[in-house]
Design an enzyme around this catalytic site. Structure first.
Site, PDB file in Angstrom:
ATOM      1  N   GLY A   1      25.908  45.897  51.543  1.00  8.87           N
ATOM      2  CA  GLY A   1      25.258  44.968  50.640  1.00  8.87           C
ATOM      3  C   GLY A   1      26.079  43.715  50.425  1.00  8.87           C
ATOM      4  O   GLY A   1      27.302  43.716  50.581  1.00  8.87           O
TER       5      GLY A   1
ATOM      6  N   PHE B   1      28.588  37.173  44.505  1.00  8.98           N
ATOM      7  CA  PHE B   1      30.028  37.080  44.306  1.00  8.98           C
ATOM      8  C   PHE B   1      30.845  37.979  45.215  1.00  8.98           C
ATOM      9  O   PHE B   1      32.062  38.052  45.074  1.00  8.98           O
ATOM     10  CB  PHE B   1      30.361  37.405  42.842  1.00  8.98           C
ATOM     11  CG  PHE B   1      29.739  36.449  41.869  1.00  8.98           C
ATOM     12  CD1 PHE B   1      30.020  35.090  41.914  1.00  8.98           C
ATOM     13  CD2 PHE B   1      28.841  36.900  40.915  1.00  8.98           C
ATOM     14  CE1 PHE B   1      29.444  34.208  41.024  1.00  8.98           C
ATOM     15  CE2 PHE B   1      28.253  36.028  40.020  1.00  8.98           C
ATOM     16  CZ  PHE B   1      28.548  34.660  40.072  1.00  8.98           C
ATOM     17  N   GLY B   2      30.228  38.696  46.117  1.00 11.79           N
ATOM     18  CA  GLY B   2      31.036  39.561  46.974  1.00 11.79           C
ATOM     19  C   GLY B   2      30.208  40.398  47.920  1.00 11.79           C
ATOM     20  O   GLY B   2      28.987  40.303  47.977  1.00 11.79           O
TER      21      GLY B   2
ATOM     22  N   LYS C   1      33.308  47.009  46.213  1.00 18.14           N
ATOM     23  CA  LYS C   1      32.803  45.640  46.104  1.00 18.14           C
ATOM     24  C   LYS C   1      33.993  44.687  46.158  1.00 18.14           C
ATOM     25  O   LYS C   1      34.822  44.668  45.248  1.00 18.14           O
ATOM     26  CB  LYS C   1      32.032  45.468  44.799  1.00 18.14           C
ATOM     27  CG  LYS C   1      31.465  44.054  44.629  1.00 18.14           C
ATOM     28  CD  LYS C   1      30.650  43.946  43.346  1.00 18.14           C
ATOM     29  CE  LYS C   1      30.079  42.550  43.176  1.00 18.14           C
ATOM     30  NZ  LYS C   1      29.300  42.429  41.923  1.00 18.14           N
TER      31      LYS C   1
ATOM     32  N   ASP D   1      20.566  40.496  34.680  1.00 20.17           N
ATOM     33  CA  ASP D   1      20.256  40.306  36.114  1.00 20.17           C
ATOM     34  C   ASP D   1      19.619  41.560  36.686  1.00 20.17           C
ATOM     35  O   ASP D   1      19.976  42.022  37.771  1.00 20.17           O
ATOM     36  CB  ASP D   1      21.519  39.950  36.891  1.00 20.17           C
ATOM     37  CG  ASP D   1      21.197  39.354  38.261  1.00 20.17           C
ATOM     38  OD1 ASP D   1      20.063  38.879  38.454  1.00 20.17           O
ATOM     39  OD2 ASP D   1      22.083  39.365  39.141  1.00 20.17           O
TER      40      ASP D   1
END
Length: 880
Positions: free
Chosen positions: A697, A701-702, A717, A816
């Site tokens: 994924g 941001f990462g 992550k 989010d």
């Protein structure tokens, strides 16, 4: 009487044929044709048979002479030919169209050559043909429809060519056909239903093509069928439950590597002459039909890699009566559950291959396994077996492969395994075995691959053991508690190409004798207590591709010889005590393949490594003299009082370090939360070097990678620190997750704040791995969810938000929420994750909501321009 002109025609045709064969051959391949000369009548030539009265050539048999060359078109002048057999040569070129002039031809065999071009359509003019063998050539094009007009054809064998398009439906008109072989081509489409008219058909081979669709019901009319081969295609659908009634004479069914589904036909035990039932790599499910014990001729039963079984007790009951002529039983890669019955030992005494791996079988391995004394291969890996390894396995003296890895076996390795002198593969990895390696194992002198990793084994590795196992190509002892020096007799393993001994307690020096293992490609000795220098002899390993020496106590310099290993792709020397210059060639120029962190005294190397420059010898000597002068002056001026103070400070520092060392298994993240300490190197290894293959994924941001810490699957992550707001997102997520606990929230396991291999800042979060991915992959992917699953997921998400908004102190607003941030575990339980944009409120949620209503749109968080589809569009309006 026939005139002499006919004999002369045959003579001339044979000489022309010889010229074609000799012209394309080397002299040693045409010895069979040396008798074809003028001193003998052509009817006496090797491979030539004539009619006794007319003296005309009726049989041309040059099979397996390896002559080479081409088939001359003058063969069409041998007008009395009934048999042509040119198989087993290296013939090239085309099959001449003049073959169609041979009206008396009955048998045509050109198999096992290198003939090219299309099928000779003129051959269909030979209406007396009984057999056409063209297997194992390079013929192309389509199979012509005109073959269906050959009234006497019994065998049509075109296997092993490059024919394309569909199987001609006209073949169903050849009522005399008893054998049809079209396997190993590139045929497409479905099986013509017209083939069901071939009542005399005994053999049907359509395997290894690109055929698809279902088995037509008309095919079950072939009641004389003895062999059916459909494997390695794209067939789907189910097998008729009454299959056993339709094919009473079937001896072999080869259906593997398709997409068949449904149950194994319950009437299968009625096929009383069945010898082979081969159906691996399909989607069959359910229980195995009872009564297979009635199949007294059954030799091979291959059910591997399906979904057979119910994961419950009783799945293996069908083995109880399976006391036939069975030689091969393959059940690996299914869902068989329950315990192995004790009657297991009553299986056929002829059984050679018994493969039960990758199922859900539990309980102990019955001692009766020792009764199966003809076994060559025994596989029970990746199940849930417990108890000890039965010593009776030592009775299986013909055993060559024994794989029991990935279970929960305990106890010690039985010394009786030393009786298995023919064993070349032994897999006991991933269990809970204890104790040392029995010395009797050295009697397994044929052993080539030995897997003992991931157990609880201890003790030393004896030199005699390694000395006697000198045929080893792979030795894996990692993740145990072995101690002592690693045997120098490793240098006698001249066939070794993989050596894994990491995560043990080996000490002493790395054996220099490793340099004698000239075939070694993979060397892993990380996380031991090896000391001394890196052996210069490692520079002799010319084919080495992977070396990991990290996490030891190695010192001194890096040998220059290592830079000459042109095949080396990975070299990890991190976390040792190495010093001095880093070489500047070979692997040392590969910024992704060379790892050296934790060696603070290294210098030099290529500029991209950003290491300090190495000092010259003269400069070092000058600095040493200056330091010595300074030390003398200071030592003369320092009083006893300051010496006492320094000693006191030193004692205080040492005690503080010792105290700190004893309290460093965990670190504080935020507000008292405790997490395991993880380094960049550990995460790098757990994810395969942050491999693209493990990328699951990417967000704003990462990037998220899958991996494993020991046996625990994780998701890592890695923050993209070049993205604005990444650090803030990292801190927000840490703060949000540090104090919240709920079954529907993604749990953080640890985090890492360090430097990567290039010396750049590195931030990462470590979570539980959710095997079923994100909800987005189910919404937009090929997988579907049932209504009940949708409802359960909605309830899970609602529970998580209810907790965050009302039961969490202080309240947290996710900000989010979308399908990609909802992850599903193995049981399809939803977990809300990605709190990088979360907002931690002060006071009650209702008060904060009233206040937020007056805020401008500049304060809104989330994915710009995005509204989650389906359940989320409704759900978000209600909850957020």
């Amino acid at each position: 009487m026939m005139t002499t002109s006919g004999n002369e025609t045959d003579h001339a045709a044979l000489l022309a044929l010889k010229t074609g064969l000799v012209g394309g051959s080397s002299s040693e391949n045409v010895e069979a044709l040396t008798s074809w000369n003028a001193s003998l009548h052509f009817c006496k030539w090797v491979g030539v048979i004539c009619d006794g009265r007319l003296q005309r050539v009726t049989v041309l048999d040059l099979s397996d002479y390896n002559t080479g060359g081409v088939i001359s078109p003058f063969i069409g002048n041998l007008s009395f030919l009934r048999v042509i057999d040119l198989s087993g040569n290296r013939l090239e070129g085309f099959i001449p169209k003049e073959i169609g002039l041979l009206s008396r031809l009955e048998i045509f065999n050109v198999s096992n050559n290198a003939l090219q071009g299309g099928f000779p359509l003129q051959l269909t003019n030979c209406t007396r043909l009984i057999t056409i063998w063209c297997t194992r050539n390079a013929l192309t094009g389509i199979i012509p429809d005109q073959l269906g007009s050959m009234p006497k054809l019994q065998i049509l064998a075109l296997r092993g060519n490059n024919f394309t398009r569909e199987v001609p439906s006209s073949l169903g008109n050849i009522s005399s056909l008893i054998q049809l072989e079209l396997g190993e081509n590139r045929l497409q489409g479905s099986i013509p239903s017209n083939l069901g008219k071939l009542k005399s058909l005994n053999i049907l081979y359509l395997d290894q093509n690109s055929l698809s669709g279902k088995i037509p019901s008309s095919l079950y009319n072939l009641t004389n069928l003895r062999k059916l081969a459909l494997s390695l295609n794209q067939f789907s659908g189910t097998l008729a439950p009454s299959m056993g009634h339709h094919f009473p004479h079937l001896t072999g069914a080869y259906l593997g590597k398709n997409s068949f589904t449904g149950l194994i036909p319950p009437t299968l035990p009625n096929v009383s002459f069945l010898q082979r039932f081969i159906v691996p790599q399909n989607n069959f499910y359910g229980k195995i039909p009872d009564g297979l014990g009635r199949l007294q001729y059954l030799e091979r039963l291959d059910l591997g890699e399906n979904s057979l079984g119910t994961e419950k007790e009783g799945d293996l009951d069908f083995l109880t009566n399976l006391t036939t002529s069975l030689k091969v039983l393959s059940m690996n890669g299914n869902r068989f559950g329950g315990m192995i019955p004790h009657s297991f030992g009553n299986l056929s005494s002829k059984i050679e291959y018994l493969l039960l791996g990758s199922n859900m079988i539990s309980g102990r391995i019955p001692a009766e396994i020792g009764n199966l004394t003809s076994l060559v291969s025994l596989g029970m890996e990746n199940n849930s077996l417990t108890g000890e390894v039965p010593s009776s396995i030592g009775n299986l003296v013909t055993l060559q492969i024994l794989t029991l890895g990935g279970n929960g076996l305990r106890g010690t390795i039985p010394s009786s395994l030393g009786n298995l002198k023919n064993l070349y593969n032994l897999g006991l990895e991933g269990n809970r075995l204890q104790g040392s390696i029995p010395l009797n194992l050295q009697n397994c002198s044929s052993l080539q691959e030995l897997y003992l990793n991931n157990n609880k084994l201890n003790g030393t590795i004896s030199m005699e053991l390694v000395h006697n196992l000198n045929k080893l190509t792979l030795l894996c002892l990692s993740y145990n508690s072995f101690t002592g020096h690693f045997p120098t007799t490793v240098g006698e393993l001249i066939n070794l190409y993989e050596l894994y001994i990491s995560h043990n307690k080996f000490s002493g020096e790395i054996p220099t004798e490793l340099g004698k293992c000239s075939l070694l490609e993979f060397l892993q000795v990380r996380e031991n207590s090896f000391e001394g220098t890196i052996p210069l002899s490692l520079g002799l390993l010319k084919v080495a591709r992977y070396m990991d020496l990290s996490g030891n106590n190695l010192s001194s310099r890096i040998p220059q010889e290592v830079q000459n290993l042109s095949s080396l792709l990975i070299l990890n020397i991190s976390f040792n005590q190495l010093e001095g210059p880093v070489p500047t060639k070979g692997i040392f120029t590969n910024l992704t393949g060379f790892s050296f962190q934790g060696n603070e005294k290294l210098c030099g190397g290529i500029p991209e490594l950003h290491l300090p420059k190495c000092l010259s010898i003269d400069k070092i000597n000058n600095e040493r003299r200056h330091i010595m002068s300074t030390v003398v002056i200071i030592s003369m001026t320092v009083t006893i009082f300051f010496g006492f103070v320094l000693v006191s400070i030193f004692i205080w520092i040492v005690r503080r370090k010792m105290l700190k060392r004893n309290n460093t298994p965990a670190i504080s993240l935020l507000e008292g939360a405790q997490y395991l300490r993880l380094s960049y190197t550990q995460l790098w290894e757990a994810t395969g070097g942050f491999s693209v293959a493990n990328l699951i994924g990417v967000d704003s941001f990462g990037s998220v990678y899958s991996g494993a810490l020991g046996e625990r699957p994780i998701a890592v992550k890695v923050m993209n620190l070049e993205k604005r707001g990444a650090v803030k997102s990292f801190k927000t997520e840490c703060k949000a997750l540090s104090n919240i606990r709920h079954r529907n929230l993604l749990q953080i396991l640890s985090y890492c704040s360090s430097l990567d291999s290039k010396g750049s800042d590195f931030l990462a979060l470590v979570y539980e791995l959710m095997p079923n991915g994100s909800l987005e992959s189910w919404v937009h992917g090929s997988r579907t969810l049932k209504f009940r699953q949708w409802l359960d997921i909605a309830i899970d998400i609602a529970s998580a938000l209810e907790y965050l908004h009302h039961d969490c102190e202080p309240p947290i607003v996710h900000c989010d929420l979308k399908p990609s941030n909802v992850l599903l575990d193995a049981d399809m339980v939803a977990h809300v994750g990605d709190f990088g944009l979360a907002r931690i409120l002060r006071g009650r949620l209702s008060d904060n909501l009233n206040q937020e209503q007056s805020m401008s749109s500049l304060g809104i968080k989330g994915t710009v321009g995005y509204v989650p589809p389906g359940i989320f569009s409704t759900f978000v309006k209600i909850k957020e």
